[in-house]
Design an enzyme around this catalytic site. Structure first.
Site, PDB file in Angstrom:
ATOM      1  N   ASP A  73      -4.291   1.419  11.343  1.00 40.66           N
ATOM      2  CA  ASP A  73      -3.499   2.063  10.114  1.00 40.66           C
ATOM      3  C   ASP A  73      -4.154   1.779   9.287  1.00 40.66           C
ATOM      4  O   ASP A  73      -4.531   0.547   8.274  1.00 40.66           O
ATOM      5  CB  ASP A  73      -1.774   1.368   9.981  1.00 40.66           C
ATOM      6  CG  ASP A  73      -1.803   1.951   7.897  1.00 40.66           C
ATOM      7  OD1 ASP A  73      -2.912   2.946   8.163  1.00 40.66           O
ATOM      8  OD2 ASP A  73      -0.669   1.638   8.186  1.00 40.66           O
TER       9      ASP A  73
ATOM     10  N   LYS B 227      10.004   5.191   7.129  1.00 34.24           N
ATOM     11  CA  LYS B 227      10.186   3.914   6.390  1.00 34.24           C
ATOM     12  C   LYS B 227      11.633   4.214   5.675  1.00 34.24           C
ATOM     13  O   LYS B 227      11.641   5.271   4.574  1.00 34.24           O
ATOM     14  CB  LYS B 227       9.359   3.579   5.169  1.00 34.24           C
ATOM     15  CG  LYS B 227       7.952   2.739   6.083  1.00 34.24           C
ATOM     16  CD  LYS B 227       6.367   3.185   4.969  1.00 34.24           C
ATOM     17  CE  LYS B 227       5.447   2.395   5.455  1.00 34.24           C
ATOM     18  NZ  LYS B 227       4.351   2.491   4.478  1.00 34.24           N
TER      19      LYS B 227
ATOM     20  N   GLU C 256       1.478  -9.748   6.685  1.00 33.25           N
ATOM     21  CA  GLU C 256       2.341  -9.244   8.055  1.00 33.25           C
ATOM     22  C   GLU C 256       2.270 -10.262   9.059  1.00 33.25           C
ATOM     23  O   GLU C 256       1.901  -9.330  10.298  1.00 33.25           O
ATOM     24  CB  GLU C 256       1.875  -7.419   8.772  1.00 33.25           C
ATOM     25  CG  GLU C 256       2.407  -6.621   7.563  1.00 33.25           C
ATOM     26  CD  GLU C 256       2.024  -4.886   7.805  1.00 33.25           C
ATOM     27  OE1 GLU C 256       1.552  -4.494   8.824  1.00 33.25           O
ATOM     28  OE2 GLU C 256       2.590  -4.342   6.525  1.00 33.25           O
TER      29      GLU C 256
ATOM     30  N   HIS D  90      -3.536  -6.757   2.361  1.00 35.78           N
ATOM     31  CA  HIS D  90      -2.253  -7.402   2.780  1.00 35.78           C
ATOM     32  C   HIS D  90      -2.964  -8.453   3.447  1.00 35.78           C
ATOM     33  O   HIS D  90      -2.803  -9.407   3.452  1.00 35.78           O
ATOM     34  CB  HIS D  90      -2.012  -7.108   4.242  1.00 35.78           C
ATOM     35  CG  HIS D  90      -0.653  -5.788   3.862  1.00 35.78           C
ATOM     36  ND1 HIS D  90      -0.654  -4.863   5.263  1.00 35.78           N
ATOM     37  CD2 HIS D  90      -0.072  -5.080   3.044  1.00 35.78           C
ATOM     38  CE1 HIS D  90       0.783  -4.215   4.893  1.00 35.78           C
ATOM     39  NE2 HIS D  90       0.376  -3.315   3.588  1.00 35.78           N
TER      40      HIS D  90
ATOM     41  N   SER E  68       1.053  -0.887  -0.100  1.00 34.05           N
ATOM     42  CA  SER E  68       0.380   0.407  -0.262  1.00 34.05           C
ATOM     43  C   SER E  68       0.647   1.400   0.270  1.00 34.05           C
ATOM     44  O   SER E  68       0.882   2.276   0.721  1.00 34.05           O
ATOM     45  CB  SER E  68      -0.665   0.405   1.255  1.00 34.05           C
ATOM     46  OG  SER E  68      -0.655   0.390   2.473  1.00 34.05           O
TER      47      SER E  68
ATOM     48  N   LYS F  52       6.851  -0.351  14.300  1.00 33.13           N
ATOM     49  CA  LYS F  52       5.680  -0.838  14.111  1.00 33.13           C
ATOM     50  C   LYS F  52       7.013  -2.152  12.881  1.00 33.13           C
ATOM     51  O   LYS F  52       7.026  -1.997  12.296  1.00 33.13           O
ATOM     52  CB  LYS F  52       4.230  -0.834  13.662  1.00 33.13           C
ATOM     53  CG  LYS F  52       4.473  -0.087  12.349  1.00 33.13           C
ATOM     54  CD  LYS F  52       3.174   0.450  11.592  1.00 33.13           C
ATOM     55  CE  LYS F  52       2.758   0.514  10.712  1.00 33.13           C
ATOM     56  NZ  LYS F  52       1.718   0.935   9.487  1.00 33.13           N
TER      57      LYS F  52
ATOM     58  N   GLN G  50      -6.577  -2.171   7.377  1.00 33.10           N
ATOM     59  CA  GLN G  50      -5.566  -2.682   6.923  1.00 33.10           C
ATOM     60  C   GLN G  50      -4.625  -3.610   8.155  1.00 33.10           C
ATOM     61  O   GLN G  50      -4.408  -3.992   8.162  1.00 33.10           O
ATOM     62  CB  GLN G  50      -4.504  -1.518   5.924  1.00 33.10           C
ATOM     63  CG  GLN G  50      -3.252  -2.641   5.736  1.00 33.10           C
ATOM     64  CD  GLN G  50      -2.072  -1.504   5.020  1.00 33.10           C
ATOM     65  OE1 GLN G  50      -2.484  -1.160   3.754  1.00 33.10           O
ATOM     66  NE2 GLN G  50      -1.440  -1.018   5.720  1.00 33.10           N
ATOM     67  N   GLU G  51      -4.651  -2.673   9.011  1.00 33.67           N
ATOM     68  CA  GLU G  51      -3.990  -2.309  10.447  1.00 33.67           C
ATOM     69  C   GLU G  51      -4.446  -2.366  11.022  1.00 33.67           C
ATOM     70  O   GLU G  51      -4.855  -1.263  11.776  1.00 33.67           O
ATOM     71  CB  GLU G  51      -2.251  -1.909  10.276  1.00 33.67           C
ATOM     72  CG  GLU G  51      -1.163  -2.146   8.930  1.00 33.67           C
ATOM     73  CD  GLU G  51      -0.225  -1.431   8.961  1.00 33.67           C
ATOM     74  OE1 GLU G  51       0.229  -1.511  10.088  1.00 33.67           O
ATOM     75  OE2 GLU G  51       0.072  -1.415   7.542  1.00 33.67           O
TER      76      GLU G  51
ATOM     77  N   GLU H 251      -3.110   5.699  11.847  1.00 28.33           N
ATOM     78  CA  GLU H 251      -1.893   6.142  10.427  1.00 28.33           C
ATOM     79  C   GLU H 251      -3.328   6.141   9.581  1.00 28.33           C
ATOM     80  O   GLU H 251      -4.086   5.693   9.728  1.00 28.33           O
ATOM     81  CB  GLU H 251      -1.359   4.979  10.204  1.00 28.33           C
ATOM     82  CG  GLU H 251      -0.246   5.474   9.483  1.00 28.33           C
ATOM     83  CD  GLU H 251       0.671   4.031   9.095  1.00 28.33           C
ATOM     84  OE1 GLU H 251       0.572   3.035  10.768  1.00 28.33           O
ATOM     85  OE2 GLU H 251       1.117   3.447   8.189  1.00 28.33           O
TER      86      GLU H 251
ATOM     87  N   ASP I 218       1.279   8.680   6.711  1.00 30.34           N
ATOM     88  CA  ASP I 218       2.330   6.821   5.760  1.00 30.34           C
ATOM     89  C   ASP I 218       2.468   7.509   4.532  1.00 30.34           C
ATOM     90  O   ASP I 218       2.918   8.865   4.487  1.00 30.34           O
ATOM     91  CB  ASP I 218       2.251   5.877   6.331  1.00 30.34           C
ATOM     92  CG  ASP I 218       2.876   4.840   5.101  1.00 30.34           C
ATOM     93  OD1 ASP I 218       3.003   5.817   4.954  1.00 30.34           O
ATOM     94  OD2 ASP I 218       2.156   3.473   5.448  1.00 30.34           O
TER      95      ASP I 218
ATOM     96  N   HIS J  38       8.735  -0.947   9.181  1.00 30.14           N
ATOM     97  CA  HIS J  38       8.799  -2.193   8.436  1.00 30.14           C
ATOM     98  C   HIS J  38       7.555  -1.590   6.909  1.00 30.14           C
ATOM     99  O   HIS J  38       7.281  -1.135   7.099  1.00 30.14           O
ATOM    100  CB  HIS J  38       8.537  -3.234   9.385  1.00 30.14           C
ATOM    101  CG  HIS J  38       6.959  -2.933   9.453  1.00 30.14           C
ATOM    102  ND1 HIS J  38       6.175  -4.762   8.963  1.00 30.14           N
ATOM    103  CD2 HIS J  38       5.724  -2.621   9.499  1.00 30.14           C
ATOM    104  CE1 HIS J  38       5.467  -4.980   9.516  1.00 30.14           C
ATOM    105  NE2 HIS J  38       4.807  -3.487   9.226  1.00 30.14           N
ATOM    106  N   ARG J  39       7.937  -3.129   6.359  1.00 28.24           N
ATOM    107  CA  ARG J  39       7.062  -2.197   4.826  1.00 28.24           C
ATOM    108  C   ARG J  39       6.204  -4.368   4.895  1.00 28.24           C
ATOM    109  O   ARG J  39       6.233  -5.005   5.497  1.00 28.24           O
ATOM    110  CB  ARG J  39       7.717  -2.920   3.876  1.00 28.24           C
ATOM    111  CG  ARG J  39       8.538  -1.201   3.347  1.00 28.24           C
ATOM    112  CD  ARG J  39       7.672  -0.028   3.773  1.00 28.24           C
ATOM    113  NE  ARG J  39       6.858   0.567   2.566  1.00 28.24           N
ATOM    114  CZ  ARG J  39       6.436   1.204   1.690  1.00 28.24           C
ATOM    115  NH1 ARG J  39       7.199   1.715   1.398  1.00 28.24           N
ATOM    116  NH2 ARG J  39       5.468   1.073   1.685  1.00 28.24           N
ATOM    117  N   SER J  40       4.939  -4.757   4.121  1.00 32.58           N
ATOM    118  CA  SER J  40       4.932  -5.575   3.977  1.00 32.58           C
ATOM    119  C   SER J  40       5.106  -6.361   3.867  1.00 32.58           C
ATOM    120  O   SER J  40       4.912  -7.941   4.174  1.00 32.58           O
ATOM    121  CB  SER J  40       3.099  -5.137   3.578  1.00 32.58           C
ATOM    122  OG  SER J  40       3.343  -4.195   2.331  1.00 32.58           O
TER     123      SER J  40
HETATM  124  C1  2PG Z   1       2.311   0.268   5.908  1.00 34.07           C
HETATM  125  C2  2PG Z   1       2.915  -0.427   5.580  1.00 34.07           C
HETATM  126  C3  2PG Z   1       3.779  -1.195   6.538  1.00 34.07           C
HETATM  127  P1  2PG Z   1       2.988  -1.392   3.081  1.00 34.07           P
HETATM  128  O1  2PG Z   1       0.761   0.872   5.038  1.00 34.07           O
HETATM  129  O2  2PG Z   1       1.965   1.386   7.163  1.00 34.07           O
HETATM  130  O3  2PG Z   1       2.656  -1.910   7.759  1.00 34.07           O
HETATM  131  O4  2PG Z   1       2.260  -1.307   4.267  1.00 34.07           O
HETATM  132  O5  2PG Z   1       4.287  -1.968   3.089  1.00 34.07           O
HETATM  133  O6  2PG Z   1       2.052  -2.186   2.028  1.00 34.07           O
HETATM  134  O7  2PG Z   1       2.846   0.194   2.449  1.00 34.07           O
HETATM  135 MG    MG Z   2       0.690   2.735   6.455  1.00 39.43          MG
END
Ligand code: 2PG
Ligand code: MG
Length: 419
Positions: A244, A337, A206, A156, A41, A388, A164-165, A285, A312, A365-367
């Site tokens: 998130d 990131k 994740e 994800h 994402s 995270k 998403q999270e 987020e 983000d 991190h990234r997914s």
């Molecule tokens: C996010 C990230 C990490 P992605 O949106 O914050 O959790 O996802 O790496 O897919 O952008």
């Molecule tokens: Mg995000």
């Protein structure tokens, strides 16, 4: 500091997609490595991840061109040169690329090299990476907010959940080790609850569970129960919740589509206000989409005093965009990131801007991940207090938590910073 070799390989990330593994050798023969993460994402203004686009290999997702750039042009520029500081390496990379988004060499190439060379400086100085990364004037600290992503939706996971999270943060834990324990115990309790209700307990990208629950409030209710089942108090002093939604992914034609309902920015803000009222959510987020700056300004005005609002996709770890957002009152914290901007130095600059504005930062991190735990050291070095790294399960996720546990065990005197 001089390196005598620099090379990259095309390897797989945690999603089975190609990424880069970078290796450099120091003059005394010791070598350093870095693994490059990759998002799903992604924000539209992120530095460019260079993919081959050759449909005959990995469906176009190969990174052999980025690998070639490391082994060719970048190695030619860096091997044998004497660098005093990481900033000098990174400005050389930025100049060599020559584009504003690192689209020529690929941010996946530059970030891998930058991370590997950051390690080379640490190895040469004989100090841990976190110490070598610590900016002048900052006292390094163990992060007191570990955000474990225990339930996955959005892009994800293949379920009907738009957010998403769903992360749990053991804010009341007295140490990294105890926070990890709380994270794992709640994760196990959540698995039991979901299985008991007949949901599948397979996981998303994740490592969080991915049951077919559509309404975010229904997921939050399960999380609160799971926290209690595990023997913790669902609150900001016990185990709290961070969200998130990654709203850019469900923003269509000017509306947010959540569980089949079309909502305006103001509807979303009202919904978040209710969520914060009902559940112990301390951090939100990407509550709104990256292009919805007017909505973000209203969101920040409405909820910024009550909850951390992390940007983000809207900020993409870009110092220029973060400065603009600070001046416009968009968000009050930034997700950090490395590969969104493409060098370690620019990442640290983004964090410095946040610190000076009184904004919090959450290292992320990234997914798509590798076993590289660089971000654990970055969180300690910057003393940002938050990280995270996905679920308290799966190798590429727990590598970061394990590294934090190791830092805590070897440096028990480091302060423990809660946001
Ligand atoms: C996010 C990230 C990490 P992605 O949106 O914050 O959790 O996802 O790496 O897919 O952008
Ligand atoms: Mg995000």
């Amino acid at each position: 500091m001089k390196i005598t070799t620099l090379s990259a390989l095309e390897v797989l990330d945690s999603r089975g997609r190609p990424t880069l593994s970078v290796t450099a050798t120091l003059e005394d023969g010791r070598s350093v490595h870095a693994g490059v993460p990759s998002g799903a994402s992604t924000g539209s203004r992120e530095a460019v991840e260079l993919r081959d686009g050759d449909p005959g290999r990995y469906g176009g997702a190969g990174v052999s061109r980025a690998v070639g750039h490391v082994n060719g042009e970048i190695a030619d520029a860096l091997v044998g040169a004497d660098f005093g500081r990481l900033e000098d390496v990174d400005s050389r990379l930025i100049k060599l690329d020559g584009t504003p988004t690192k689209s020529r060499l690929g941010a996946n190439a530059t970030v891998g090299v930058s991370m590997a060379l950051a390690r080379a400086f640490a190895v040469e100085a004989g100090v841990p990476l976190w110490r070598s990364l610590t900016p002048m004037g900052v006292e390094p600290a163990r992060p007191g907010a570990l955000c474990f992503n225990v339930l996955n939706g959005g892009v994800h996971a293949p379920n009907s959940l738009d957010f998403q999270e769903f992360m749990i943060t053991p804010l009341g834990a007295p140490s990294v080790a105890e926070a990890v324990r709380a994270g794992a115990e709640v994760y196990a309790a959540l698995k039991r609850r979901l299985a008991g209700k007949g949901f599948v307990t397979s996981v998303g990208d994740e490592g969080g569970f991915a049951p077919d629950i559509a309404r975010p409030e229904d997921v939050l209710a399960e999380l609160v129960e799971a926290i209690s089942d595990a023997g913790y108090v669902p609150s900001r002093d016990g185990v709290a919740i961070a969200l998130d939604p990654a709203a850019s992914e469900f923003y269509r034609d000017g509306s947010y589509v959540v569980a089949g309902e079309r909502l305006t920015s103001d509807d979303m803000i009202a919904r978040y206000a209710e969520i914060i009222e009902r559940f112990p959510v301390w951090s939100l987020e990407d509550g709104l989409a990256e292009g919805d700056w007017d909505g973000w300004a209203r969101l920040t005005a409405a909820l910024g005093e009550r909850v951390q609002l992390v940007g983000d996709d809207v900020l993409v770890t870009n110092p220029a965009i973060i400065s603009e957002a600070i001046s416009k009152g968009i968000a009050n914290a930034a997700l950090i990131k490395l590969n969104q901007i493409g060098t370690v130095t620019e990442t640290l600059e983004a964090m410095r801007l946040c610190r000076e504005a009184g904004w919090h930062q959450m290292v992320s991190h990234r997914s798509g991940e590798t076993p590289d735990a660089f971000i654990a050291d970055l969180a300690v070095a910057s003393a940002c207090g938050q990280i995270k790294s996905g679920a308290p399960a799966r190798g590429e996720r727990v590598a970061k938590y394990a590294r934090l546990t190791e830092i805590e065990a070897t440096e028990p005197g480091l302060p423990y910073r809660r946001p």
